[in-house]
Design a protein around this motif. Structure first.
Motif, PDB file in Angstrom:
ATOM      1  N   ASP A 159      -2.020   3.362   8.176  1.00  0.00           N
ATOM      2  CA  ASP A 159      -1.464   4.277   7.895  1.00  0.00           C
ATOM      3  C   ASP A 159      -0.306   5.257   8.907  1.00  0.00           C
ATOM      4  O   ASP A 159      -0.210   6.052   8.897  1.00  0.00           O
ATOM      5  CB  ASP A 159      -2.605   5.018   7.538  1.00  0.00           C
ATOM      6  CG  ASP A 159      -3.635   5.140   9.027  1.00  0.00           C
ATOM      7  OD1 ASP A 159      -3.820   5.236   9.845  1.00  0.00           O
ATOM      8  OD2 ASP A 159      -4.780   6.064   8.636  1.00  0.00           O
ATOM      9  N   ARG A 160      -0.314   4.063   9.807  1.00  0.00           N
ATOM     10  CA  ARG A 160       1.189   4.744  11.196  1.00  0.00           C
ATOM     11  C   ARG A 160       1.601   5.147  10.652  1.00  0.00           C
ATOM     12  O   ARG A 160       3.105   6.250  11.011  1.00  0.00           O
ATOM     13  CB  ARG A 160       0.846   3.523  11.703  1.00  0.00           C
ATOM     14  CG  ARG A 160       1.417   3.682  13.609  1.00  0.00           C
ATOM     15  CD  ARG A 160       1.584   2.494  14.511  1.00  0.00           C
ATOM     16  NE  ARG A 160       1.843   3.768  15.517  1.00  0.00           N
ATOM     17  CZ  ARG A 160       1.965   2.899  16.899  1.00  0.00           C
ATOM     18  NH1 ARG A 160       2.217   1.265  16.931  1.00  0.00           N
ATOM     19  NH2 ARG A 160       2.891   3.287  17.921  1.00  0.00           N
ATOM     20  N   ALA A 212       1.807  10.844   4.763  1.00  0.00           N
ATOM     21  CA  ALA A 212       0.653  11.275   5.595  1.00  0.00           C
ATOM     22  C   ALA A 212       0.890  10.740   6.590  1.00  0.00           C
ATOM     23  O   ALA A 212       0.077  10.519   8.105  1.00  0.00           O
ATOM     24  CB  ALA A 212      -0.548  11.041   5.393  1.00  0.00           C
ATOM     25  N   GLU A 213       1.955   9.411   6.950  1.00  0.00           N
ATOM     26  CA  GLU A 213       2.133   8.268   7.794  1.00  0.00           C
ATOM     27  C   GLU A 213       2.393   9.461   9.452  1.00  0.00           C
ATOM     28  O   GLU A 213       2.967  10.243   8.969  1.00  0.00           O
ATOM     29  CB  GLU A 213       3.028   7.014   7.556  1.00  0.00           C
ATOM     30  CG  GLU A 213       2.094   6.508   6.742  1.00  0.00           C
ATOM     31  CD  GLU A 213       2.287   7.199   5.157  1.00  0.00           C
ATOM     32  OE1 GLU A 213       1.977   5.853   4.392  1.00  0.00           O
ATOM     33  OE2 GLU A 213       3.592   8.119   5.410  1.00  0.00           O
ATOM     34  N   LEU A 248       6.932  11.304  12.980  1.00  0.00           N
ATOM     35  CA  LEU A 248       6.254  12.082  11.587  1.00  0.00           C
ATOM     36  C   LEU A 248       5.410  13.402  11.889  1.00  0.00           C
ATOM     37  O   LEU A 248       5.332  14.000  11.037  1.00  0.00           O
ATOM     38  CB  LEU A 248       6.107  11.152  10.373  1.00  0.00           C
ATOM     39  CG  LEU A 248       7.372  10.406   9.889  1.00  0.00           C
ATOM     40  CD1 LEU A 248       7.380   9.932   8.488  1.00  0.00           C
ATOM     41  CD2 LEU A 248       8.745  11.082   9.456  1.00  0.00           C
ATOM     42  N   ALA A 249       4.627  12.663  12.782  1.00  0.00           N
ATOM     43  CA  ALA A 249       3.322  13.443  13.232  1.00  0.00           C
ATOM     44  C   ALA A 249       3.784  13.972  14.631  1.00  0.00           C
ATOM     45  O   ALA A 249       3.907  13.028  15.160  1.00  0.00           O
ATOM     46  CB  ALA A 249       1.916  12.477  12.731  1.00  0.00           C
ATOM     47  N   PRO A 250       3.610  14.876  15.221  1.00  0.00           N
ATOM     48  CA  PRO A 250       2.525  15.535  16.493  1.00  0.00           C
ATOM     49  C   PRO A 250       2.177  14.345  17.186  1.00  0.00           C
ATOM     50  O   PRO A 250       1.068  14.133  16.277  1.00  0.00           O
ATOM     51  CB  PRO A 250       2.570  16.880  16.294  1.00  0.00           C
ATOM     52  CG  PRO A 250       2.948  16.951  15.159  1.00  0.00           C
ATOM     53  CD  PRO A 250       2.872  16.400  13.872  1.00  0.00           C
ATOM     54  N   GLY A 251       2.385  14.405  18.924  1.00  0.00           N
ATOM     55  CA  GLY A 251       1.783  13.346  19.017  1.00  0.00           C
ATOM     56  C   GLY A 251       1.412  12.077  18.548  1.00  0.00           C
ATOM     57  O   GLY A 251       0.910  11.238  19.474  1.00  0.00           O
ATOM     58  N   GLU A 252       2.736  11.332  17.874  1.00  0.00           N
ATOM     59  CA  GLU A 252       3.204  10.322  17.795  1.00  0.00           C
ATOM     60  C   GLU A 252       3.209   9.496  19.309  1.00  0.00           C
ATOM     61  O   GLU A 252       4.404   9.441  20.019  1.00  0.00           O
ATOM     62  CB  GLU A 252       3.926   9.524  16.645  1.00  0.00           C
ATOM     63  CG  GLU A 252       4.300   8.164  16.017  1.00  0.00           C
ATOM     64  CD  GLU A 252       3.128   6.583  16.548  1.00  0.00           C
ATOM     65  OE1 GLU A 252       3.894   6.012  16.427  1.00  0.00           O
ATOM     66  OE2 GLU A 252       2.072   7.177  16.167  1.00  0.00           O
ATOM     67  N   PRO A 295       0.709  -1.065  -0.202  1.00  0.00           N
ATOM     68  CA  PRO A 295      -0.140  -0.423   0.331  1.00  0.00           C
ATOM     69  C   PRO A 295       0.767   1.410  -0.145  1.00  0.00           C
ATOM     70  O   PRO A 295       1.931   1.653   0.447  1.00  0.00           O
ATOM     71  CB  PRO A 295      -0.687  -0.022   1.188  1.00  0.00           C
ATOM     72  CG  PRO A 295      -0.533  -1.435   2.182  1.00  0.00           C
ATOM     73  CD  PRO A 295       0.465  -2.418   1.221  1.00  0.00           C
ATOM     74  N   GLU A 296       0.620   2.360  -0.830  1.00  0.00           N
ATOM     75  CA  GLU A 296       1.109   3.272  -0.936  1.00  0.00           C
ATOM     76  C   GLU A 296       2.931   3.674  -1.067  1.00  0.00           C
ATOM     77  O   GLU A 296       3.344   4.662  -0.645  1.00  0.00           O
ATOM     78  CB  GLU A 296       1.064   4.489   0.660  1.00  0.00           C
ATOM     79  CG  GLU A 296      -0.093   4.757   1.363  1.00  0.00           C
ATOM     80  CD  GLU A 296      -1.538   4.774   0.192  1.00  0.00           C
ATOM     81  OE1 GLU A 296      -1.129   6.017  -0.768  1.00  0.00           O
ATOM     82  OE2 GLU A 296      -2.481   4.609  -0.265  1.00  0.00           O
TER      83      GLU A 296
END
Length: 186
Positions: free
Chosen positions: A100-101, A132-133, A178-182, A54-55
Motif C-alpha cells: 500500500d506504499r 490511499a498509497e 502523495l502522503a505527508p511524511g513519506e 491489486p487495487e
C-alpha cells in the motif's frame, strides 16, 4: 457546442469490458511507430496483467459514449519485482514495498482530437485523489517532452531510467509524494 466530458472510474471487473476499446485507443495513439513493444497484442497482454494487480483502477474520460482518453494504474504489491532493475542503484528503503506504499500509473492516453484541453491532468488528479498509497510512480519516454514536462509541472520528480523489455524503449521513472511524511522519495 460540445458536450462536457465526464470521468468514469472502473475497478478491474468493470474495466475488463473496456479492453477492446482501450486497445483501440492505444493503437490510435501509437500507430505507425513500428516498435514491437507498442503493438496491439503486446499492449493487450500488459493491460491483461495490470487488470490482475491489486487495487487496479482505470479512469476514463468520455465525450458522450466515446472514450477520449484514460489512465490506469495499480498498487505495487509487497512481492513486486518492479524495482529489480534499480537494485544496488537506489537505496533499499526506497525500493521496499508494503502493498500500500506505491501506486504505479502505467498509462495515461488522450486521443489526438481531445489533446490540449487539460484531459490528461483531469484524469491524473481524479485518479490520485482517491488513492490511499503514500507515493506515486510513473514512467515516460525521455523523448515524449509534452508528457514529461507536464509530469514535472504536476509535482513528479525524476528517479532513474529503465526498460521493461530488452527490445523495448527506455523510460524515465518519476515519483511523487502523495502522503505527508513519506520517506525515501528523492
Amino acid at each position: 457546442m460540445s458536450t462536457p466530458l465526464t470521468l468514469h472510474r472502473h475497478a478491474a471487473a468493470d474495466a475488463r469490458a473496456l479492453l477492446d476499446e482501450a486497445v483501440a485507443v492505444h493503437q490510435e495513439i501509437y500507430a505507425g511507430q513500428g516498435v514491437p513493444y507498442f503493438s496491439a497484442d503486446r499492449f493487450r497482454d500488459r493491460l491483461a496483467v495490470a487488470l490482475r494487480q491489486p487495487e487496479f483502477e482505470l479512469v476514463a474520460a468520455c465525450d458522450q459514449d466515446r472514450i477520449t482518453g484514460y489512465l490506469y494504474g495499480f498498487a505495487l504489491p509487497r512481492w513486486t519485482r518492479w524495482w529489480t532493475p534499480f537494485a544496488g542503484v537506489l537505496p533499499a528503503e526506497l525500493t521496499r514495498e508494503t502493498g500500500d506504499r506505491t501506486v504505479f500509473i502505467q498509462e495515461i492516453m488522450v486521443r489526438a482530437p481531445w489533446r490540449g484541453r487539460g484531459i490528461a491532468r483531469r484524469l491524473h488528479d481524479e485518479f490520485l485523489a482517491a488513492r490511499a498509497e503514500q507515493r506515486g510512480l510513473i514512467c515516460v519516454e525521455p523523448g515524449n517532452e509534452p508528457a514529461r514536462s507536464a509530469y514535472l509541472r504536476w509535482g513528479w520528480r525524476p528517479l532513474g531510467s529503465t526498460t521493461f523489455d530488452p527490445a523495448g524503449p527506455v523510460f524515465d521513472c518519476l515519483v511523487k509524494t502523495l502522503a505527508p511524511g513519506e520517506q525515501g522519495c528523492p
